[in-house]
Design an enzyme around this catalytic site. Structure first.
Site, short mmCIF file in Angstrom:
data_model
loop_
_atom_site.label_atom_id
_atom_site.label_comp_id
_atom_site.label_asym_id
_atom_site.label_seq_id
_atom_site.Cartn_x
_atom_site.Cartn_y
_atom_site.Cartn_z
N HIS A 75 0.59 -1.40 0.15
CA HIS A 75 -0.15 0.20 0.05
C HIS A 75 0.63 1.49 0.16
O HIS A 75 1.51 1.14 0.65
CB HIS A 75 -0.65 0.17 0.72
CG HIS A 75 -1.00 -0.26 2.83
ND1 HIS A 75 -0.07 1.43 2.99
CD2 HIS A 75 -0.50 -1.01 3.52
CE1 HIS A 75 0.18 1.22 4.86
NE2 HIS A 75 0.25 -0.82 4.44
N ASP A 127 5.85 0.69 6.96
CA ASP A 127 4.93 -0.28 6.53
C ASP A 127 4.04 1.29 6.12
O ASP A 127 4.13 2.36 6.05
CB ASP A 127 3.83 0.93 7.65
CG ASP A 127 2.42 -0.46 7.76
OD1 ASP A 127 1.59 -0.46 6.45
OD2 ASP A 127 1.96 0.26 8.71
N GLU A 176 -4.73 2.02 2.57
CA GLU A 176 -5.32 0.92 3.33
C GLU A 176 -5.02 0.92 4.85
O GLU A 176 -5.52 0.10 5.75
CB GLU A 176 -3.91 -0.09 2.87
CG GLU A 176 -3.95 -1.39 4.22
CD GLU A 176 -3.91 -1.52 5.13
OE1 GLU A 176 -3.56 -2.25 6.27
OE2 GLU A 176 -2.98 -0.32 6.04
N GLU A 177 -4.18 2.13 5.36
CA GLU A 177 -4.56 2.54 6.82
C GLU A 177 -5.63 3.19 7.39
O GLU A 177 -6.45 2.61 8.35
CB GLU A 177 -3.29 3.71 7.06
CG GLU A 177 -1.91 3.32 6.34
CD GLU A 177 -1.83 2.00 7.41
OE1 GLU A 177 -2.06 1.81 8.42
OE2 GLU A 177 -0.02 2.19 7.44
N ASP A 198 2.59 -6.18 3.33
CA ASP A 198 2.77 -5.59 4.14
C ASP A 198 2.83 -6.26 5.39
O ASP A 198 2.34 -5.99 6.81
CB ASP A 198 1.11 -5.30 3.88
CG ASP A 198 0.59 -3.78 4.62
OD1 ASP A 198 1.36 -3.82 5.65
OD2 ASP A 198 -0.69 -3.78 4.70
N HIS A 251 3.43 2.38 12.63
CA HIS A 251 2.93 3.83 12.74
C HIS A 251 2.86 4.12 13.82
O HIS A 251 2.58 5.62 14.55
CB HIS A 251 1.46 2.99 13.35
CG HIS A 251 0.88 2.32 12.51
ND1 HIS A 251 -0.85 2.01 12.71
CD2 HIS A 251 1.01 1.85 11.15
CE1 HIS A 251 -1.43 1.17 11.35
NE2 HIS A 251 0.05 0.76 11.40
ZN LIG Z 1 0.15 -1.23 6.36
#
Ligand SMILES: [Zn+2]
Length: 459
Positions: A282, A294, A328-329, A356, A426
């Site tokens: 993503h 990520d 995606e997030e 991912d 994140h």
């Molecule tokens: Zn991800």
């Protein structure tokens, strides 16, 4: 009679040699492919560009739009026949200004705490929220306390990731319930805000964001994550039983939806062009960091699959697609759009692989399919073993390719080593410097190898 036996033996004999020869060809091809990937700077340079020249790529942000344009060029440079965009609507959430949290004790002490708003959360507004805070470890505890205790308070979910899970994704799935649903559950009991212990598997001073979801039947209350170190600190302070209140200030907001895109790079198959094999990651990433692991890693690895196979003069039997999904997030709009168009265009999807789970050393693949299909794919493990992949087993695939299961695709996920992923996931620490070039390349190689094997032998 004897003639038949000889013929029969001949068939067995040639079948044996064919498969032995096939394996030898495969292992020689994979060796060449690995040499190309391990010697190429392409994936690492692409990642550097995404991280350092573009940076955070949250859906709806100018950087996400820039990433769409840049990755289109990367796919063309990799050698895809056709590169196109799939337009879609994405939520546009913004963090706003400086975020603040402070425990204010009756004795006059003010203790600052490291927090960040959870994605899609409402803000407290400029004035902030001040309220007594109540700590809970489990959802059952929250329910037990009930509205009588929770009403008017800030709920502090301090349940941490269980270190006994060796696969950290299992701990993430389990403890993630507080981040995903904590705000909605606490709002139902009258809470005014929630503070959620970060989903980090090591002690850290950085808060980790991630999406939270509300329940439309209850008020939307501000939701923040607190660093694991400050969660421990807050917990200790609350144990002191000194009268205190927590002050929270966040100015995040949800703006109107924006138009964005999935980016698709296609390489037409020579034998079964109507059957599609997808590999993807993503393009969007959280706003606090560079989105290196990520999922910048997954994006550049997917592009690398096309580049490397092309560089070895491979001719795919099926149509190969590298898909860079958007959103995606905090919404999954890209995955929904890709499926929707696949259905609309009556596409046949054979296999879809997602990366991912970080750009760390590849260990295996998980396959979301029946046991018999998993066993069929697992026969390839000996060919991948020299490159560090030691298992192909049943398990989840990924949020972006997962929906393709509904139209018959076998879906799969790259499973890298997971021990350090939740150090950066994140959080502001998810930067380019934390990605090892070799580990990233090795992941890309193994993805290309699996795609090659599925392309060669089908499913
Ligand atoms: Zn991800």
């Amino acid at each position: 009679m004897q003639r038949r036996i000889i013929l029969g033996l001949g068939v067995i004999f040639s079948a044996f040699f064919c498969s032995a020869f096939g394996q030898q060809t495969d292992s020689a091809f994979l060796r060449r492919l690995s040499m190309d990937v391990m010697n190429s700077a392409a994936a690492y340079e692409n990642l550097k560009f995404l991280c350092k020249k573009i940076g955070p790529r949250l859906s709806g942000s100018p950087q996400a739009q820039e990433a769409v344009l840049v990755s289109q060029k990367m796919l063309k440079a990799a050698g895809a026949d056709t590169v196109y965009l799939q337009p879609l609507k994405v939520p546009h959430w913004v963090r706003g200004g400086r975020e603040q949290a402070e425990l204010r004790q009756a004795n006059g002490k003010k203790i600052a705490l490291a927090i960040c708003a959870l994605g899609n959360s409402v803000g407290t507004g400029q004035k902030g929220i001040t309220a007594p805070v109540i700590q809970v470890q489990t959802m059952a505890e929250l329910e037990q306390l009930g509205a009588a205790t929770i009403k008017g308070k800030i709920v502090f979910f301090n349940g941490g990731m269980n270190p006994a899970h060796i696969q950290t994704f299992n701990a993430y799935a389990e403890t993630g319930v507080f981040r995903r649903t904590g705000a909605a559950k606490a709002a139902r009991l009258g809470a005014v805000a929630v503070v959620v212990r970060s989903l980090a598997s090591n002690p850290t001073n950085f808060p980790h964001t991630g999406v939270t979801s509300y329940n439309d039947s209850f008020p939307k209350i501000p939701a923040v994550a607190i660093s694991t170190n400050d969660a421990d600190k807050l917990s200790r302070l609350l144990m002191q039983k000194i009268a205190s209140e927590l002050f929270l200030k966040t100015t995040c907001a949800m703006l109107p939806d924006e138009t964005s895109f999935n980016v698709v790079g296609e390489w037409r198959g020579t034998v079964f062009p109507e059957k599609i094999i997808t590999v993807g990651g993503h393009l969007d990433s959280w706003d606090l960091a560079e989105g290196a692991h990520d999922d910048g890693a997954g994006v550049v690895q997917s592009i690398e699959v096309i580049r490397a196979l092309k560089a070895t003069a491979y001719k795919p039997r099926h149509t190969l697609r590298a898909v860079l999904f958007m959103n995606e997030e905090n919404g999954g709009a890209g995955a929904k759009k890709y499926l929707e168009l696949a259905v609309q265009n009556k596409e046949q999807h054979l296999f879809a692989l997602e990366s991912d789970a970080g750009g760390f050393t590849p260990r295996g693949f998980s396959i979301d399919a029946a046991d018999s299909m998993v066993a069929k794919l697992a026969v390839h493990v000996p060919l991948l073993l020299p490159y560090g992949v030691y298992e192909i087993k049943k398990g989840g695939s990924g949020a972006d390719v997962g929906p393709l299961k509904t139209i018959g695709a076998v879906t799969a996920g790259l499973r890298p080593d997971s021990q350090r992923y939740f150090d950066v996931h994140h959080a502001a620490t998810d930067v380019f410097e934390t990605v090892s070039r070799r580990e990233l390349q090795l992941g890309a190689f193994n993805m290309a190898a699996l795609i090659y094997l599925v392309d060669q032998y089908g499913l």
